[in-house]
Motif scaffolding. Structure first.
Motif, PDB file in Angstrom:
ATOM      1  N   GLU A 305      -2.323 -20.628  35.653  1.00  0.00           N
ATOM      2  CA  GLU A 305      -2.704 -19.209  35.252  1.00  0.00           C
ATOM      3  C   GLU A 305      -1.765 -18.345  34.654  1.00  0.00           C
ATOM      4  N   ALA A 306      -0.347 -18.580  35.206  1.00  0.00           N
ATOM      5  CA  ALA A 306       0.927 -17.940  34.490  1.00  0.00           C
ATOM      6  C   ALA A 306       1.060 -18.496  33.154  1.00  0.00           C
ATOM      7  N   PHE A 307       0.756 -19.699  32.948  1.00  0.00           N
ATOM      8  CA  PHE A 307       0.885 -20.390  31.547  1.00  0.00           C
ATOM      9  C   PHE A 307       0.046 -19.883  30.728  1.00  0.00           C
ATOM     10  N   ASN A 308      -1.356 -19.916  31.285  1.00  0.00           N
ATOM     11  CA  ASN A 308      -2.381 -19.372  30.323  1.00  0.00           C
ATOM     12  C   ASN A 308      -2.113 -17.813  29.992  1.00  0.00           C
ATOM     13  N   SER A 309      -1.631 -17.055  30.906  1.00  0.00           N
ATOM     14  CA  SER A 309      -1.361 -15.667  30.605  1.00  0.00           C
ATOM     15  C   SER A 309      -0.368 -15.697  29.513  1.00  0.00           C
ATOM     16  N   GLN A 310       0.654 -16.435  29.579  1.00  0.00           N
ATOM     17  CA  GLN A 310       1.734 -16.389  28.514  1.00  0.00           C
ATOM     18  C   GLN A 310       0.940 -16.564  27.172  1.00  0.00           C
ATOM     19  N   ILE A 311       0.134 -17.431  27.270  1.00  0.00           N
ATOM     20  CA  ILE A 311      -0.270 -18.031  25.838  1.00  0.00           C
ATOM     21  C   ILE A 311      -1.347 -16.749  25.172  1.00  0.00           C
ATOM     22  N   ARG A 337      11.640 -10.643  28.200  1.00  0.00           N
ATOM     23  CA  ARG A 337      11.181 -10.319  29.597  1.00  0.00           C
ATOM     24  C   ARG A 337      10.307 -11.239  30.183  1.00  0.00           C
ATOM     25  N   SER A 338       9.937 -12.354  29.197  1.00  0.00           N
ATOM     26  CA  SER A 338       8.981 -13.329  30.058  1.00  0.00           C
ATOM     27  C   SER A 338       9.161 -14.896  29.193  1.00  0.00           C
ATOM     28  N   HIS A 339       9.978 -15.514  30.139  1.00  0.00           N
ATOM     29  CA  HIS A 339      10.231 -16.909  29.521  1.00  0.00           C
ATOM     30  C   HIS A 339      10.398 -17.989  30.812  1.00  0.00           C
ATOM     31  N   LYS A 340       9.445 -17.843  31.715  1.00  0.00           N
ATOM     32  CA  LYS A 340       9.376 -18.625  32.896  1.00  0.00           C
ATOM     33  C   LYS A 340       9.402 -20.237  32.372  1.00  0.00           C
ATOM     34  N   PHE A 341       8.576 -20.350  31.413  1.00  0.00           N
ATOM     35  CA  PHE A 341       8.262 -21.743  30.932  1.00  0.00           C
ATOM     36  C   PHE A 341       9.212 -22.294  29.930  1.00  0.00           C
ATOM     37  N   GLU A 342       9.736 -21.343  29.275  1.00  0.00           N
ATOM     38  CA  GLU A 342      10.349 -21.530  28.105  1.00  0.00           C
ATOM     39  C   GLU A 342      11.965 -21.973  28.672  1.00  0.00           C
ATOM     40  N   GLY A 343      12.344 -21.392  29.542  1.00  0.00           N
ATOM     41  CA  GLY A 343      13.597 -21.621  30.323  1.00  0.00           C
ATOM     42  C   GLY A 343      14.510 -20.462  30.014  1.00  0.00           C
ATOM     43  N   SER A 344      15.589 -20.700  30.563  1.00  0.00           N
ATOM     44  CA  SER A 344      16.713 -19.386  30.298  1.00  0.00           C
ATOM     45  C   SER A 344      17.240 -19.484  29.212  1.00  0.00           C
ATOM     46  N   ASP A 345      17.478 -20.884  28.672  1.00  0.00           N
ATOM     47  CA  ASP A 345      18.159 -20.794  27.202  1.00  0.00           C
ATOM     48  C   ASP A 345      17.064 -21.723  26.246  1.00  0.00           C
ATOM     49  N   PHE A 346      16.738 -21.037  25.294  1.00  0.00           N
ATOM     50  CA  PHE A 346      15.971 -21.541  24.445  1.00  0.00           C
ATOM     51  C   PHE A 346      15.939 -20.762  23.040  1.00  0.00           C
ATOM     52  N   CYS A 347      15.488 -21.598  21.916  1.00  0.00           N
ATOM     53  CA  CYS A 347      15.487 -20.964  20.779  1.00  0.00           C
ATOM     54  C   CYS A 347      14.092 -21.360  19.960  1.00  0.00           C
ATOM     55  N   VAL A 348      13.373 -20.209  19.273  1.00  0.00           N
ATOM     56  CA  VAL A 348      12.533 -20.720  18.503  1.00  0.00           C
ATOM     57  C   VAL A 348      13.090 -20.765  16.888  1.00  0.00           C
ATOM     58  N   PHE A 349      13.006 -21.859  16.340  1.00  0.00           N
ATOM     59  CA  PHE A 349      13.739 -21.931  15.044  1.00  0.00           C
ATOM     60  C   PHE A 349      12.677 -22.386  13.930  1.00  0.00           C
ATOM     61  N   MET A 350      12.772 -21.422  12.812  1.00  0.00           N
ATOM     62  CA  MET A 350      11.720 -21.718  11.749  1.00  0.00           C
ATOM     63  C   MET A 350      12.603 -22.134  10.350  1.00  0.00           C
ATOM     64  N   ARG A 351      11.599 -22.688   9.586  1.00  0.00           N
ATOM     65  CA  ARG A 351      12.332 -22.834   8.223  1.00  0.00           C
ATOM     66  C   ARG A 351      12.770 -21.458   7.715  1.00  0.00           C
ATOM     67  N   SER A 352      13.945 -21.560   6.763  1.00  0.00           N
ATOM     68  CA  SER A 352      14.689 -20.443   6.346  1.00  0.00           C
ATOM     69  C   SER A 352      13.508 -19.542   5.403  1.00  0.00           C
ATOM     70  N   ASP A 353      12.356 -20.087   5.037  1.00  0.00           N
ATOM     71  CA  ASP A 353      11.526 -19.470   3.824  1.00  0.00           C
ATOM     72  C   ASP A 353      10.242 -18.926   4.876  1.00  0.00           C
ATOM     73  N   TRP A 354      10.539 -18.881   6.239  1.00  0.00           N
ATOM     74  CA  TRP A 354       9.191 -18.744   7.063  1.00  0.00           C
ATOM     75  C   TRP A 354       8.472 -17.490   6.796  1.00  0.00           C
ATOM     76  N   SER A 355       9.504 -16.318   6.454  1.00  0.00           N
ATOM     77  CA  SER A 355       8.891 -15.008   6.410  1.00  0.00           C
ATOM     78  C   SER A 355       8.028 -14.911   4.994  1.00  0.00           C
ATOM     79  N   SER A 356       8.324 -15.638   3.994  1.00  0.00           N
ATOM     80  CA  SER A 356       7.384 -15.836   2.774  1.00  0.00           C
ATOM     81  C   SER A 356       6.548 -16.652   2.934  1.00  0.00           C
ATOM     82  N   ILE A 357       6.305 -17.601   3.676  1.00  0.00           N
ATOM     83  CA  ILE A 357       5.120 -18.490   4.262  1.00  0.00           C
ATOM     84  C   ILE A 357       4.044 -17.755   4.919  1.00  0.00           C
ATOM     85  N   LEU A 358       4.627 -16.726   5.822  1.00  0.00           N
ATOM     86  CA  LEU A 358       3.673 -15.740   6.507  1.00  0.00           C
ATOM     87  C   LEU A 358       2.698 -14.803   5.476  1.00  0.00           C
ATOM     88  N   ILE A 359       3.141 -14.751   4.364  1.00  0.00           N
ATOM     89  CA  ILE A 359       2.594 -13.696   3.450  1.00  0.00           C
ATOM     90  C   ILE A 359       2.140 -14.592   2.036  1.00  0.00           C
TER      91      ILE A 359
END
Length: 633
Positions: A305-311, A337-359
């Motif tokens: 339930e907590a994971f589904n809420s996170q999603i 404020r909310s990273h129970k499943f991700e852990g206390s140490d984590f990163c989300v890495f994206m390609r350097s051109d990610w911003s341009s891909i979003l548009i």
């Protein structure tokens, strides 16, 4: 300096994988070793085609940067990928071990799925006198499932029990829901229930036991059930499940312990062990702990339930963000404020051109399996605290601060992609919760889908703006048309009133337009319209609305935010004069201009205000004609 071990796997067999990694951790303790788990997920798309893009996570690995590699080859369901990684490992010349599946030139540790399962089935036949057995498996092509099927066939053969193909059931997958649906329909159709169901794993066995209970079939009196895996629930359910313990934790320990002491291509077998409990018919003393069962079930339910809420919250962030900056800011705030499943140490890495891909406005992104030379940490949480976004070289894999410390660490990498386009990856430190219940797959798959939704939302927004521009633009003058007056000028005027701004109106009318059309033709009439429109748009502020109100009439709507009392009536007429001087027209081209200021507290509608400024302009036009008449006399 710490040694680094790369582990290649596919995370669907989460129970096996977690135990295996725990074995690696036990072997790495006090050995100054960091373990890098590169976890892929393959799946079948709705179209029925397999998607192997998840194996792109292996593209992150530069084997020469590692001291050794362990490949869980049996879990990687793509021979082409395995062959590519085999060649890359051999080229790097580092120690390597595969698990359960032999790759040429690389040592192998094999978990003997066959013997434990054979003993369990043989036990059913010889000890309990069962000869009517049915095997239930999935369509998995891994070695371990193949060995369990082999054990079933040979146990029948060795006990002179005829093999019947109709008693081998191949489900879509060895998961609870597939087994539950199959057995429910099987009994509903009135087919005879066998004396024993041999299940390829414990989850399948749980489903069979559930359906049996619902149909008042007693276990083990009416039906014997056995499984494989010895999951935690197996000893607590009633009756307790007879199964096989695979010793995957020991396999992990042996793999890392032997990695740096290989002597040629060795083959080590780790024996699986049958566990005899009540469902096979053994009179085993009850060890049921109802509190333990309830606690585990509640814990599982609460986690899900907590994971589904996170999603759901992640989905909301992507859906509600109006631009890339807002999206990144809200993601950081959320994960801070909310990273129970991700852990206390984590990163989300994206390609350097990610911003341009979003548009990017392409309907579909092209295939991309590369992470590029550099990566951007769009969200970085270390020690439960948010860190600034940073760019790192792709070979660094994780930020330096995550690698700090002398203790051995486990880093888990999972790719973020949508269809065949890789956007980046998620990495966590000393946290395996993403492997539970396929959380990692659901998290990263959802993240990739959210990216695509956000991109498509921007694409449709651009298309909508382009359509609005086309539908509101006058083709001849380049100004807005009367549709633009309705769709843009009205809301603009309302917003001025709301913001306490004075609305500034200018009305422009071409002088002697009928004469130009009648005497010089409509091509000159069109030229007159374009020339006057251009002069108006060149003079007034760029963010004001310029509208072709009629054939030879133009309306300008602005506000007091960037208006300091400039006499645009004079400026427009002067600009027209400048433009026409160099055009050498066979007639004099001019316009009459009127202006009107509309305070924010005015009760006039925009249409009424336009009528007022039109009257003012008309007076200017009358003055023009009077002066012309005087000159003619």
């Amino acid at each position: 300096m710490k040694r680094k071990i790369a582990v290649l796997t596919c995370g669907w067999s989460s129970y096996f994988l977690v135990d295996f990694i725990n074995g690696l951790k036990r072997a790495a303790k006090d050995q100054n070793i960091d373990i890098y788990i590169f976890d892929a997920y393959d799946y079948v798309e709705f179209s029925g085609f397999p998607n192997y893009t998840g194996y792109s996570i292996f593209n992150l690995i530069h084997y020469e940067d590692f001291n050794g590699v362990i490949i869980l080859a049996d879990l990687i369901n793509n021979q082409r990928v395995l062959e590519r990684e085999r060649l890359r490992v051999l080229k790097a010349g580092i120690p390597a071990i595969t698990i359960n599946k032999k790759l040429n030139g690389i040592s192998c540790i094999h978990i003997d799925n066959y013997s434990g399962f054979y003993e369990l089935i043989n036990h059913l036949i010889k000890v309990h006198g069962i000869s009517d057995l049915m095997f239930i498996g999935g369509q998995e092509k891994s070695v371990d499932f193949a060995e369990r099927y082999k054990a079933f066939r040979l146990a029948l053969q060795d006990n002179n029990i005829p093999f019947e193909s109709e008693k081998v059931i191949s489900l879509q997958g060895c998961e609870y829901n597939y087994a539950y649906d199959w057995f429910s329909h099987y009994l509903k159709d009135g087919k005879p229930c066998p004396k024993a169901l041999v299940c390829a794993n414990d989850l399948t066995a749980y489903a069979i036991m559930k359906v049996a209970a619902e149909n008042k079939i007693k276990i083990p009196d009416d039906l014997r059930v056995v499984g494989y895996d010895d999951l935690n629930y197996s000893r607590y359910i009633t009756p307790a499940l007879s199964t096989v313990r695979a010793n995957s934790e020991q396999a992990g320990f042996e793999a890392l312990s032997r990695l740096f002491n290989l002597d040629g291509e060795v083959l080590l077998k780790i024996k699986s062990l049958p566990v005899f409990r009540s469902t096979c018919g053994c009179a085993v003393p009850a060890t049921v702990n109802q509190n333990a069962i309830i606690t585990q079930l509640l814990d599982f339910s609460n986690k899900q339930e907590a994971f589904n809420s996170q999603i759901d919250q992640m989905n909301d962030i992507f859906s509600e963000a109006a631009d890339v900056f807002t999206l990144l800011t809200n993601l950081e705030m959320f994960f801070s404020r909310s990273h129970k499943f991700e852990g206390s140490d984590f990163c989300v890495f994206m390609r350097s051109d990610w911003s341009s891909i979003l548009i990017n406005s392409s309907e579909n992104l092209p295939q991309n399996l590369s992470y590029g030379p550099n990566l951007q940490a769009v969200c970085s949480i270390q020690g439960d605290k948010k860190y600034l976004r940073e760019m790192i070289p792709v070979r660094d894999l994780v930020p330096a601060k995550m690698k700090a410390g002398e203790e051995s660490n486990v880093f888990l990498f999972i790719p973020i992609f949508h269809h065949s386009y890789v956007h980046g990856y998620f990495v966590s430190k000393n946290n395996l919760s993403m492997l539970d219940n396929n959380f990692g797959y659901n998290w990263t798959h959802n993240f990739g889908t959210c990216i695509e939704r956000f991109r498509k939302k921007n694409m449709y927004k651009q298309m909508s703006q382009q359509f609005l521009k086309l539908s509101t633009q006058d083709a001849l003058s380049g100004m807005l048309n009367r549709v633009g007056l309705e769709k843009l000028a009205r809301p603009y005027y309302s917003q001025n009133k709301k913001n306490g701004l004075t609305t500034v109106l200018f009305f422009v009318d071409i002088n002697k337009m009928k004469t130009i059309n009648d005497k010089f033709g409509h091509l000159h009439g069109d030229l007159a319209v374009k020339t006057i429109a251009a002069a108006v748009m060149e003079v007034v502020p760029k963010n004001w609305l310029c509208i072709r109100y009629g054939g030879d009439e133009f309306l300008v709507v602005g506000n007091s935010r960037n208006y300091n009392g400039e006499d645009y009536c004079v400026k427009i007429t002067e600009r027209i004069s400048q433009k026409t001087k160099i055009m050498k027209l066979p007639y004099t081209l001019s316009a009459s201009v009127g202006s009107y200021l509309l305070p924010s507290n005015s009760n006039l509608t925009l249409e009424q205000a336009v009528e007022e400024v039109d009257k003012i302009m008309y007076k200017k036009k009358q003055e023009f004609h009077k002066n012309e008449d005087k000159e003619d006399r």
